[in-house]
Design a protein around this motif. Sequence first.
Motif, PDB file in Angstrom:
ATOM      1  N   LYS A   7       0.885  -1.079  -0.172  1.00  0.00           N
ATOM      2  CA  LYS A   7      -0.007   0.033  -0.079  1.00  0.00           C
ATOM      3  C   LYS A   7       0.881   1.391   0.116  1.00  0.00           C
ATOM      4  CE  LYS A   7      -3.994   2.176  -0.008  1.00  0.00           C
ATOM      5  NZ  LYS A   7      -4.787   2.218  -1.276  1.00  0.00           N
ATOM      6  N   MET A   8       2.003   1.299   0.790  1.00  0.00           N
ATOM      7  CA  MET A   8       3.043   2.266   0.886  1.00  0.00           C
ATOM      8  C   MET A   8       3.458   2.517  -0.598  1.00  0.00           C
ATOM      9  SD  MET A   8       4.551   2.369   4.414  1.00  0.00           S
ATOM     10  CE  MET A   8       5.939   3.594   4.071  1.00  0.00           C
ATOM     11  N   LEU A   9       3.809   1.606  -1.281  1.00  0.00           N
ATOM     12  CA  LEU A   9       4.458   1.597  -2.528  1.00  0.00           C
ATOM     13  C   LEU A   9       3.539   2.210  -3.480  1.00  0.00           C
ATOM     14  CD1 LEU A   9       6.756  -1.539  -2.542  1.00  0.00           C
ATOM     15  CD2 LEU A   9       7.540   0.837  -2.736  1.00  0.00           C
ATOM     16  N   GLN A  10       2.312   1.896  -3.445  1.00  0.00           N
ATOM     17  CA  GLN A  10       1.007   2.279  -4.367  1.00  0.00           C
ATOM     18  C   GLN A  10       0.881   3.881  -4.035  1.00  0.00           C
ATOM     19  OE1 GLN A  10      -1.956  -0.386  -3.098  1.00  0.00           O
ATOM     20  NE2 GLN A  10      -1.596  -1.694  -4.807  1.00  0.00           N
ATOM     21  N   ILE A  11       1.012   4.106  -2.815  1.00  0.00           N
ATOM     22  CA  ILE A  11       0.884   5.612  -2.469  1.00  0.00           C
ATOM     23  C   ILE A  11       2.098   6.672  -3.186  1.00  0.00           C
ATOM     24  CG2 ILE A  11       0.967   7.360  -0.702  1.00  0.00           C
ATOM     25  CD1 ILE A  11      -0.895   5.275   0.893  1.00  0.00           C
ATOM     26  N   MET A  12       3.226   5.905  -2.790  1.00  0.00           N
ATOM     27  CA  MET A  12       4.410   6.402  -3.400  1.00  0.00           C
ATOM     28  C   MET A  12       4.621   6.635  -4.917  1.00  0.00           C
ATOM     29  SD  MET A  12       7.091   4.735  -0.575  1.00  0.00           S
ATOM     30  CE  MET A  12       8.708   5.417  -1.094  1.00  0.00           C
TER      31      MET A  12
END
Length: 146
Positions: A49-54
């Motif tokens: 999820k963090m990578l998707q946001i980033m």
Amino acid sequence: MEHGTTTPRPTEAELELLQILWDKQPATVREIHDALNEDRPSGYTTVLKMLQIMTAKGLVVRDEANRAHVYRAALSQDLMQSKILKDLSKRLFAGSAAQLALHALSMEPASENELAEIRALIERKRVLANSDHRPAKQSNIRKDRP
């Protein structure tokens, strides 16, 4: 990512993932998750999820060519550090990189190697400054009149 566009400042958690990517890139979510878990436990879906946001923020680039998505940092570590320090300098030190450096050096001791690098940088800056302020050389060659 174009250099002229504004890059958002990463959060602490995002910087942690970027550090892993700068060391290992490109990397899959699994590889990033495994590296993160060496320091502290984290969930796979949290990292995803963090990578998707980033990715949406433009901090990382995702390659979807293979089954496992592969990520890499959108900016090099050096460029990201420069952007963050420039912003910090503007906000806290009225744009003075020298004041930022003086403050940073007063906080922590520097090794002999680091001090040597600092001295070398100062010398390079001094040489550049002196060469910028020298008057242009006048040519002593007189052109003959036609």
